[in-house]
Design a protein around this motif. Structure first.
Motif, mmCIF file in Angstrom:
data_model
loop_
_atom_site.group_PDB
_atom_site.id
_atom_site.type_symbol
_atom_site.label_atom_id
_atom_site.label_comp_id
_atom_site.label_asym_id
_atom_site.label_seq_id
_atom_site.Cartn_x
_atom_site.Cartn_y
_atom_site.Cartn_z
ATOM 1 N N GLN A 171 0.811 11.267 1.029
ATOM 2 C CA GLN A 171 1.252 12.266 2.006
ATOM 3 C C GLN A 171 1.286 11.679 3.404
ATOM 4 O O GLN A 171 2.184 11.983 4.190
ATOM 5 C CB GLN A 171 0.334 13.484 1.941
ATOM 6 N N ALA A 172 0.293 10.823 3.704
ATOM 7 C CA ALA A 172 0.279 10.169 5.014
ATOM 8 C C ALA A 172 1.546 9.336 5.186
ATOM 9 O O ALA A 172 2.174 9.353 6.237
ATOM 10 C CB ALA A 172 -0.958 9.293 5.146
ATOM 11 N N ALA A 173 1.937 8.620 4.112
ATOM 12 C CA ALA A 173 3.117 7.763 4.199
ATOM 13 C C ALA A 173 4.382 8.601 4.352
ATOM 14 O O ALA A 173 5.287 8.250 5.109
ATOM 15 C CB ALA A 173 3.204 6.880 2.962
ATOM 16 N N ILE A 174 4.423 9.713 3.631
ATOM 17 C CA ILE A 174 5.594 10.585 3.747
ATOM 18 C C ILE A 174 5.685 11.155 5.160
ATOM 19 O O ILE A 174 6.748 11.229 5.764
ATOM 20 C CB ILE A 174 5.534 11.703 2.686
ATOM 21 N N LEU A 175 4.512 11.519 5.702
ATOM 22 C CA LEU A 175 4.473 12.051 7.054
ATOM 23 C C LEU A 175 4.848 10.981 8.082
ATOM 24 O O LEU A 175 5.434 11.271 9.119
ATOM 25 C CB LEU A 175 3.065 12.582 7.350
ATOM 26 N N ASP A 176 4.496 9.718 7.777
ATOM 27 C CA ASP A 176 4.922 8.618 8.643
ATOM 28 C C ASP A 176 6.444 8.519 8.684
ATOM 29 O O ASP A 176 7.001 7.931 9.610
ATOM 30 C CB ASP A 176 4.368 7.285 8.127
ATOM 31 N N GLY A 177 7.106 9.063 7.649
ATOM 32 C CA GLY A 177 8.557 9.067 7.607
ATOM 33 C C GLY A 177 9.140 8.174 6.533
ATOM 34 O O GLY A 177 10.332 7.882 6.557
ATOM 35 N N HIS A 178 8.319 7.722 5.582
ATOM 36 C CA HIS A 178 8.819 6.821 4.553
ATOM 37 C C HIS A 178 9.440 7.581 3.373
ATOM 38 O O HIS A 178 9.090 8.722 3.104
ATOM 39 C CB HIS A 178 7.688 5.932 4.039
ATOM 40 N N SER A 179 10.332 6.886 2.651
ATOM 41 C CA SER A 179 10.961 7.490 1.479
ATOM 42 C C SER A 179 10.051 7.346 0.267
ATOM 43 O O SER A 179 9.085 6.572 0.284
ATOM 44 C CB SER A 179 12.284 6.793 1.185
ATOM 45 N N LEU A 180 10.395 8.076 -0.783
ATOM 46 C CA LEU A 180 9.587 8.051 -1.998
ATOM 47 C C LEU A 180 9.549 6.652 -2.614
ATOM 48 O O LEU A 180 8.503 6.190 -3.084
ATOM 49 C CB LEU A 180 10.158 9.060 -3.002
ATOM 50 N N THR A 181 10.687 5.968 -2.600
ATOM 51 C CA THR A 181 10.735 4.600 -3.152
ATOM 52 C C THR A 181 9.795 3.681 -2.378
ATOM 53 O O THR A 181 9.086 2.880 -2.960
ATOM 54 C CB THR A 181 12.159 4.020 -3.056
ATOM 55 N N TYR A 182 9.807 3.831 -1.045
ATOM 56 C CA TYR A 182 8.923 3.011 -0.218
ATOM 57 C C TYR A 182 7.463 3.306 -0.563
ATOM 58 O O TYR A 182 6.654 2.402 -0.746
ATOM 59 C CB TYR A 182 9.191 3.307 1.260
ATOM 60 N N VAL A 183 7.146 4.586 -0.683
ATOM 61 C CA VAL A 183 5.768 4.977 -1.008
ATOM 62 C C VAL A 183 5.341 4.346 -2.320
ATOM 63 O O VAL A 183 4.262 3.773 -2.439
ATOM 64 C CB VAL A 183 5.639 6.517 -1.089
ATOM 65 N N LEU A 184 6.236 4.403 -3.314
ATOM 66 C CA LEU A 184 5.885 3.887 -4.636
ATOM 67 C C LEU A 184 5.724 2.365 -4.623
ATOM 68 O O LEU A 184 4.731 1.831 -5.096
ATOM 69 C CB LEU A 184 6.957 4.302 -5.645
ATOM 70 N N PHE A 185 6.710 1.673 -4.042
ATOM 71 C CA PHE A 185 6.708 0.214 -4.176
ATOM 72 C C PHE A 185 5.884 -0.503 -3.102
ATOM 73 O O PHE A 185 5.367 -1.581 -3.343
ATOM 74 C CB PHE A 185 8.145 -0.324 -4.169
ATOM 75 N N LYS A 186 5.807 0.091 -1.904
ATOM 76 C CA LYS A 186 5.107 -0.618 -0.829
ATOM 77 C C LYS A 186 3.678 -0.120 -0.630
ATOM 78 O O LYS A 186 2.856 -0.803 -0.039
ATOM 79 C CB LYS A 186 5.891 -0.463 0.491
ATOM 80 N N ILE A 187 3.404 1.083 -1.069
ATOM 81 C CA ILE A 187 2.058 1.622 -0.846
ATOM 82 C C ILE A 187 1.284 1.727 -2.160
ATOM 83 O O ILE A 187 0.252 1.089 -2.335
ATOM 84 C CB ILE A 187 2.116 3.016 -0.165
#
Lengths: 276, 380, 370, 304
Positions: A171-187
């Motif tokens: 949720q923090a990453a989504i709030l930072d403005g990242h996409s779902l793909t970014y959240v999955l692969f980078k986080i």
């Protein structure tokens, strides 16, 4: 005080001594596999206990017997099966961990039920099916089969690692403005990498060791090591040195794996008991 | 049209058959700080996540600058948040953590770098920038989370119990620092906490949440001086409230309170609490012998025997004390009730434990509750 | 049975982390001794070394001058009450009785002693209950009872009250204090809560980062902290520290441009103890008084001018942050005084500080010099 | 064209979870769920691959035949005896090892890790090697027995052993399986003991509790739920025992070690009677589901 300090210390050492003895006795079969693999034929009969003269002739003979083709087949099938299972299970595990999917608990039950099922029950229809589709005896068929077999467990294991990461991270990453793909692969994936590796190793060991599917769905050209080993059973007069040599090549990678990732293996092994 | 920057209208949320938020309506002007104060499970986190857009309310509207933003995805709401778990990306360095919202905003490298170093300097974590986020102490992690939220150019900042897992000492130090930060930056923020002291110290307004409802809304002083019900009064003092029980009786010479616990005594309201005469009179006249609870905070009573007592005097046995350094919190028991009174440290000059002592309770500063409903008396 | 405990040059290292560094400590017989410090300061490790659950990397442990450094825990005859009660999953009675039965105490005597202790702590009615049925407060009482019943040489308590709610905590704390008056045994009590240590202990050792900063009675530590850390850690909020300069020529101490103190004797003493004329002034927030109008210093007071930066309301008090030439001071005021004063941020104020409440610290070593 | 692509993208972003699970689900459906349903169907037919005979629906006849066949009952009884004795052995040994490993000492971690090897190497490899160890003439086990007591045993023969008169071949199967699985029992018991808080262990140490009190009041209460779980898991796995028997004895001599799984295999791939083989598989599945239900209920009741 009932117990004296001396007795206390004595007991402590005694306990360790008993344990070490028990474990040594327990692991003696491994000792024999390894010594026999390096024994000369003459020594095998004259001296069953020690190894005095090291020879590699058993390995040469194993190679002539086709052991390395079988090992190659094992590697192809294992790598293929693990790769396919991994690809599918990472996505599924993330979805199972993060979304309210209906019948989420079914996953757990499903894994348990595959554990209940004798593999024989599954292999009969697949035997017929593969024969009709021309998959019997092919690498593709075996890889598909093994990916399917390791999938539920692999999903569960990766899911349990993702569950350990608080949902707040996503949720923090989504709030930072990242996409779902970014959240999955980078986080998420980098954070559970140890878990993913562990589940890969676990699937790899399972596939490497599997026997029933291999026995019935492979052909002479694609048969993995387990089938090769079992086929020796039909022979008269065993050449134990050769068998031991094949086994050493077959089980050595597993033993190395055990030492590398033992903590994670334990997690898979005690599935359903420790974490519930 | 209101002048609110953020407005919540009748927000409702259920999980299964449990109501988490029930008809929450709130407003917040630009630059203000609002605290959501409530015990664990009162719905604070859910409310913050709904405002951020990470969860969706079942009904009700969220408005920003007068426009309904219910359907706006989180990243378009201009909101930054510090999570209760801090939610640091543990596989990344501190620098990469702080950079995250800037990367998402696709800022040029140099601008990004400048912003990160500025905020790091501001929060005194410059020396940690290259450190992995899982190699930090509690206070450092807290600062990094704060930096990641503040580096983002948001209009609204949400803080979900950010100090929760820290030592009391570091916690109060950070609290002051945080308040300074907030005053300097002048940002609009909402701060969720279960700690009354944090809420009182940090905010312009407090909304007390209890079981998914707003129990009381007001400035810190309004709320502390007159908590709306007995539960809140106890909660705000950390259960250190002194409570006297009694019922209202009407007499010829005025309305009186017949105390039942911890002492049995009848007192005339006009002698002890003239400021309550009107309120109590209404109850007395009805002739129902209304039962009431009189609450007095530990700091509103004295234990020194030398002073003249103009309030209610009770004799009790001292059973223990808490040494706060300059002050002593004394516990004195009478008939199974333990009274708590602050005293100066001189009291420790003698051996006080087990001694009987006179305690003087100032009833003019008391807050009185209806025992049956638990609601404060004299609330309009 | 009685015991005094002595730690000599104790060091404990875990991997790369030094948990306790070169510690020397003497705890007297029948003393209620507290070890106080923030989390991770090494206080629990110290307790575990005394209990025999941890072996020091270096140094010796003595009970009554007898070296017990390598004696296993079960032979030390100490009792421990941990933070999370650690009860055996069985009945209350068994929990209290097991240590005695393990030591071969006769059945009748066990019964007798368990009864006595249960009576003492008000557990008589609950002896037959399984511990799962108890409240947290009662569980902690059982844990205490199990320690007392053994009549050990030494009691070791590791933050036993932190998990309790405030009210129960105060009740049990009072009981603990009166208990110690009755049983008259040595108690070592580890806590991170300064109020608890100040309220319970005869003497306190303040620890920070594996080192003992100060040992003393509660008010010795409160009034004369031996280091900046102790001053900051004790008290809420902790002591204020202000960098100041000593001017030899005018015999004055200066806070930036303001002269705060003028005393020949004081200045000459300070000059002796510092090498570059810099000192740190320490003063507790509750000993500073705020005034709106300027007033002459004197009669045991000094006056400093400042600007209100921030006001915090904590319910029982107001904390006013005042800026003085780039330095910050916290002032703690009670509610009536604050409301009478009626100040707002950015206003000028005058701080009145009693001279006898001012302490001096070395800016480098951070130790108190006066 | 563009529109449909967009709406597809839209669909994905609206239902990401669904999309992520789909590929895995499809594979499971094709190679697990569908075959299982198919094989359930097969169990109601007479079906064989070698004779070109058309599928013939026979209803529950396969099941009735199996339930009335003394051969099938014989295999069930053998399997029961095998499970009972091997679980007993695994539990006794696993529990002992776990107790010995319970407390910390130097080298504990290494010992625990080494014990994982039997579990991790292929059962086929273990079984094949035990054939060497148990060999009448060349095997080290007989060599040891010969030197110590002057006896040799036909480990893979049908002679009755002193243990309930079970044939030696079956005893050998039990031995191999127990060698493989004892560490599993040990690990789960250790995991149960791992749930005992460190605080409590140390408390027992400081309180000076004797070993028996520790066992009775500390260890047993904590591992009680584990014991039921171990029994459940080991039961499920033991019913599937195939690899080791296939390699060690192939069910022989005669049918002395023909456990249920081996019997199913023979029905299917020696006699090519797929109908009966699948029917028997489903009987086993029903049995397992019944037993796990009993265990689960016991566990749930126990845990309140």
């Amino acid at each position: 005080m009932v117990e004296s300090l001396l007795l206390y210390k004595l007991k402590k050492y005694l306990r360790v001594a008993v344990l070490v003895f028990l474990i040594l006795a327990y692991l003696s079969p491994l000792y024999w596999i390894f010594t026999t693999a390096f024994k000369t034929r003459a020594e095998m009969f004259s001296n069953p206990f020690y190894l005095t003269q090291v020879t590699l002739e058993n390995f040469e003979e194993a190679a002539r017997y086709g052991a390395f083709d079988a090992i190659k087949n094992s590697v192809i099938i294992t790598v293929g099966g693990v790769g396919l299972a991994l690809l599918l299970s990472v996505f599924a595990a993330y979805a199972f961990s993060r979304y309210a999917i209906r019948g989420k608990n079914i996953l757990m039950f499903y894994i348990l039920s595959t554990r209940m099922m004798p593999p024989i029950a599954l292999v009969i229809p697949i035997f017929v099916m593969f024969q009709k589709l021309g998959l019997k005896g092919t690498y593709t068929g075996l890889i598909l089969m093994y990916a399917t077999v390791s999938l539920p467990f692999s999903i569960w294991m990766i899911k349990s690692f993702i569950d350990d990461i608080p949902k707040d991270i996503d949720q923090a990453a989504i709030l930072d403005g990242h996409s779902l793909t970014y959240v999955l692969f980078k986080i998420v994936i980098p954070m559970v990498l140890p878990g993913i590796v562990a589940s890969m190793v676990f699937s790899a060991i399972t596939i490497w060791n599997e026997f029933v599917f291999a026995l019935l769905l492979s052909s002479i050209d694609t048969r993995p090591t387990s089938v090769l080993l079992s086929s020796i059973r039909g022979e008269r007069g065993f050449n134990w040195g050769r068998i031991a040599a094949i086994e050493v090549v077959y089980i050595l990678p597993i033993i190395i794996f055990v030492f590398l990732v033992q903590k994670h293996l334990l997690r898979g092994l005690t599935f359903g008991t420790v974490r519930r | 049209m209101s002048d609110y920057f953020l407005e919540l209208r009748n927000i409702k949320k259920r999980y299964g058959d449990k109501t988490v938020l029930d008809n929450i309506s709130l407003g917040l002007r630009r630059g203000e700080t609002l605290s959501l104060l409530g015990p664990p499970g009162s719905g604070k986190t859910t409310l913050l996540k709904i405002i951020a857009g990470l969860e969706r309310q079942d009904s009700g509207d969220i408005l920003m600058d007068g426009k309904v933003i219910n359907d706006l995805p989180p990243y378009q709401r201009g909101v930054a948040m510090v999570f209760e778990t801090l939610a640091l990306y543990t596989h990344m360095t501190v620098y990469e953590n702080i950079a995250s919202p800037l990367i998402a905003a696709k800022l040029p490298k140099e601008v990004m770098d400048k912003k990160i170093r500025e905020i790091a300097k501001f929060l005194k974590i410059e020396h940690l920038l290259e450190r992995k986020a899982d190699k930090l102490s509690g206070g450092e992690r807290q600062r990094v989370a704060l930096a990641r939220a503040l580096v983002k150019d948001a209009e609204l900042y949400l803080f979900d119990e950010p100090f929760i897992n820290l030592d009391a000492k570091i916690r109060s130090a950070l609290r002051t620092e945080f308040k300074k930060l907030k005053t300097t930056l002048g940002k609009t923020s909402i701060f969720a906490t279960p700690d009354p002291i944090e809420a009182l110290a940090l905010s312009d307004y407090i909304a007390v949440l209890y079981n998914g409802r707003i129990l009381q809304y007001g400035t810190p002083i309004e709320i502390y001086d007159k908590p709306i019900n007995l539960w809140l009064a106890r909660y705000l003092t950390g259960n250190m409230l002194n409570e006297l029980y009694g019922r209202v009786v009407s007499q010829e010479n005025g309305v009186a309170i017949e105390l039942t616990s911890p002492v049995k005594r009848k007192i005339l309201v006009k002698d002890y609490a003239p400021n309550y005469v009107d309120i109590i009179k209404e109850l007395g006249v009805a002739g129902t012998q209304q039962e009431i609870v009189i609450t007095i905070k530990p700091s509103q009573s004295t234990i020194e025997s030398s002073q003249e007592c103009s309030g209610l005097e009770i004799e009790a046995e001292i059973i223990g004390y808490e040494n706060h350094g300059s002050e002593i919190l004394v516990f004195a028991r009478i008939n199974d009730t333990v009274l708590k009174i602050y005293s100066s440290r001189d009291i420790l000059n003698r051996d006080i434990i087990g001694a009987k002592n006179k305690i003087c309770l100032d009833l003019t500063k008391a807050v009185i509750y209806d025992k049956r409903t638990g609601r404060v008396l004299g609330d309009t | 049975m009685m015991v005094d405990v002595r730690l000599k040059d104790i060091t404990k290292v875990f991997g790369k982390v030094v948990a306790v560094r070169n510690m020397n400590l003497e705890i007297k017989d029948k003393e209620f001794f507290a070890i106080l410090g923030p989390s991770g300061c090494g206080k629990t490790t110290t307790l575990r070394i005394i209990a025999g659950l941890e072996k020091p990397t270096k140094g010796r442990v003595y009970f009554d001058n007898q070296d017990v450094t390598s004696l296993p825990a079960k032979f030390r005859d100490v009792a421990m009450v941990p933070q999370f009660y650690a009860l055996y999953p069985t009945t209350v009675y068994n929990n209290i009785a097991l240590p005695l039965r393990s030591r071969g105490v006769s059945k009748e005597e066990v019964k007798q002693r368990v009864r006595e202790v249960a009576e003492l702590l008000g557990l008589t009615e609950k002896l037959h209950l399984h511990i799962d049925k108890l409240s947290i407060g009662d569980k902690q009482k059982v844990s205490l009872a199990r320690a007392i019943v053994r009549k050990p040489k030494l009691y070791l308590l590791d933050e036993p009250l932190t998990i309790l709610d405030p009210v129960t905590r105060i009740i049990i704390r009072s009981e603990l204090k009166s208990l110690q008056r009755r049983i008259k045994q040595t108690i070592i009590y580890v806590t991170h809560d300064q109020i608890e240590a100040m309220s319970l202990a005869d003497r306190i050792a303040v620890m920070n980062m594996g080192v003992i900063e100060q040992v003393g009675t509660p008010y010795e530590i409160y009034d004369k902290p031996s280091s900046r850390f102790v001053g900051w850690f004790i008290g809420e909020p902790g002591m204020n520290f202000l960098e100041a300069e000593v001017d030899k020529h005018s015999s004055a101490i200066k806070l930036g441009s303001q002269e705060v103190l003028q005393s020949k004797t004081l200045v000459s003493k300070l000059v002796e103890k510092t090498n570059n004329n810099k000192v740190v002034i320490g003063v507790r927030p509750e000993y500073i008084y705020l005034e709106k109008n300027p007033r002459e210093a004197g009669n045991g007071y000094t006056i400093v001018k400042g600007v209100v930066e921030l006001i915090e309301f904590t319910g029982t008090h107001y904390i006013v942050l005042v800026g003085i030439d780039g330095r910050e001071v916290k002032v703690k005021m009670n509610v009536e005084d604050y409301r009478r004063l009626n100040i707002a941020p950015k206003e000028n104020v005058y701080l009145r500080i009693p001279l006898d409440k001012i302490l001096f610290f070395d800016p480098v070593s951070e130790k108190r010099i006066l | 064209m563009k529109l449909s692509k967009d709406s597809f993208k839209n669909f994905i972003s609206q239902h990401p979870a669904w999309f992520m699970v789909l590929p895995a689900l499809l594979l499971l459906l094709a190679l697990n769920i569908f075959p299982l349903i198919w094989s359930l169907g097969l169990s109601f037919y007479k079906f064989t691959l070698i004779i070109k005979e058309p599928l013939r629906y026979v209803g529950g006849q396969n099941y009735i035949e199996l339930l009335t066949s003394p051969e099938a009952w014989d295999r069930f009884i053998k399997t029961g005896a095998y499970i009972f004795i091997s679980l007993l052995l695994q539990f006794a040994l696993g529990f002992t090892l776990a107790l010995l490993l319970a407390e910390e000492f130097k080298g504990r971690r290494l010992l625990t890790t080494i014990l994982m090897i039997p579990l991790m190497i292929a059962p086929v490899a273990s079984a094949l090697f035990f054939r060497y160890l148990l060999d009448y003439n060349f095997g080290p086990i007989n060599a040891i027995l010969d030197r110590l007591f002057g006896i040799r045993i036909y480990w893979l023969g049908a002679d009755p052993s002193p243990l309930f008169g079970l044939p030696y071949a079956l005893i050998s199967v039990i031995l191999v399986e127990s060698w493989i699985w004892t560490p599993f029992v040990m690990y789960i018991i250790l995991a149960g003991m791992g749930a005992i808080p460190t605080d409590l262990w140390e408390q027992a140490e400081v309180d000076g509790l004797s070993f028996w009190y520790k066992l009775r009041y500390l260890i047993l209460p904590y591992i009680k739920p584990m014991i039921a779980l171990i029994l459940m898991f080991r039961l499920m796995d033991s019913l599937k025992t195939f690899d080791t028997v296939y390699v060690l004895t192939a069910g022989g001599p005669g049918t002395t070690t023909e456990l249920i799984s081996v019997y199913i295999y023979k029905l299917a791939f020696i006699e090519w009677d797929f109908g009966s083989a699948t029917a028997l598989s489903y009987l086993v599945i029903v049995l397992v589901i019944f037993m796990t239900n009993v265990f689960m209920r016991y566990l749930i009741l126990k845990r309140g």
